[in-house]
Scaffold this active site. Structure first.
Site, PDB file in Angstrom:
ATOM      1  N   SER A 176       0.842  -1.295   0.041  1.00 15.14           N
ATOM      2  CA  SER A 176       0.088   0.151  -0.108  1.00 15.14           C
ATOM      3  C   SER A 176       0.850   1.293  -0.006  1.00 15.14           C
ATOM      4  CB  SER A 176      -0.762   0.018   1.196  1.00 15.14           C
ATOM      5  OG  SER A 176      -1.425   1.476   1.348  1.00 15.14           O
ATOM      6  N   TYR A 189      -2.503  -0.912  10.076  1.00 15.66           N
ATOM      7  CA  TYR A 189      -2.423  -1.260   8.713  1.00 15.66           C
ATOM      8  C   TYR A 189      -1.321  -1.124   7.951  1.00 15.66           C
ATOM      9  CZ  TYR A 189      -4.144  -1.244   3.789  1.00 15.66           C
ATOM     10  OH  TYR A 189      -4.369  -1.412   2.578  1.00 15.66           O
TER      11      TYR A 189
END
Length: 282
Positions: A176, A189
């Site tokens: 990400s 995350y």
């Protein structure tokens, strides 16, 4: 399809369902032409029922690959993905289960091998996120869930797949943009995504002598079920990018095709950044 700048308000529960989204994400461009880049390859994709995983599955199928997708419990989305893959003239195996469990990950690999007799491409993609604005709000249970879903299965699945990958085997990991720039509301995350970057680079070195390539994709804000399932306000999602909009899964999946094919035969240990123009280090 038109790429919306804003999205209507909506909410879902984790892990999110693509058929409930408004608008429905674009899976593959209508003018995308396959050219046999993955003819007769077999790909195993975790989190393949929706979002980026579904788009990758359909793109792989259009390029000539059979696909096995691993998903948690979203049967309606999974069946739609299978429908889209078979529409491309390829086979699609559905494998339902929880990637947090190492035994299931081994079983998923075995099931894929029993069906297709081989695995050429592994795409590690399943993930969860739980936005919190303060570290004090991240419970121990949430921390465990995030790490046990987002990074542990990468170890589990790779360990099970590796003995069956030949010298042209490919592993692609989904990280990400948050791994590179951080995120004030996705601390756990983004930490797992940073771990995936290091995992990818280290694994690439570990298996290089076996001629197995390991790369990854680091998406920015992409319109997937994870978004309405985790954010209270999605109206401005993606507008802080250079292109001032969120991306569609159809705009990410071609990066996976490139990394899975011979077009990237001299690339390993690297990441492709599909993030709407955010300037970050590689």
């Amino acid at each position: 399809m038109d790429k919306p700048e804003k999205f209507p308000e909506q909410s879902q529960e984790q892990p999110g369902k693509q058929f409930k989204m408004n608008p429905i994400p674009e899976v593959i461009r209508s003018d995308y032409k396959g050219s046999g880049k993955l003819t007769d390859k077999v790909a195993l994709i975790t989190g393949g029922d929706s979002g980026i995983g579904r788009s990758v599955a359909v793109h792989f199928a259009r390029e000539g690959a059979d696909v096995a997708i691993v998903y948690l419990k979203e049967n309606k989305d999974a069946l739609e993905t299978k429908k889209l893959v078979t529409k491309e003239g390829r086979d699609c195996l559905l494998i339902e289960g929880d990637v947090q469990e190492s035994a299931f990950c081994k079983k998923a690999v075995t099931t894929c091998l029993n069906t297709f007799s081989k695995i050429d491409i592994l795409v590690n993609n399943a993930a969860v996120q739980f936005p919190k604005n303060a570290i004090e709000d991240i419970t121990e249970a949430q921390l465990h869930t995030t790490f046990q879903t987002n990074i542990y299965p990468y170890f589990y699945v790779v360990k099970a797949v590796l003995p069956h990958l030949g010298t042209s085997g490919v592993i692609i990991n989904t990280a990400s943009v948050t791994a590179y720039r951080g995120s004030g509301h996705l601390l756990d995350y983004s930490s797992t995504k940073g771990a995936i970057v290091s995992f990818t680079r280290s694994l690439a070195k570990m298996v290089a002598k076996k001629k197995i390539r390991v790369n990854g994709v680091a998406p920015g804000p992409i319109w997937t079920p994870l978004i309405p399932a985790t954010f209270d306000d999605v109206s401005d999602f993606g507008q802080d990018t250079l292109l001032e909009r969120a991306g569609q899964p159809s705009e990410v999946a071609p990066a996976y095709v490139f990394l899975a094919s011979k077009d990237s035969s001299y690339i390993t240990g690297q990441f492709i950044h599909v993030n709407g123009g955010e300037q970050i280090g590689a």
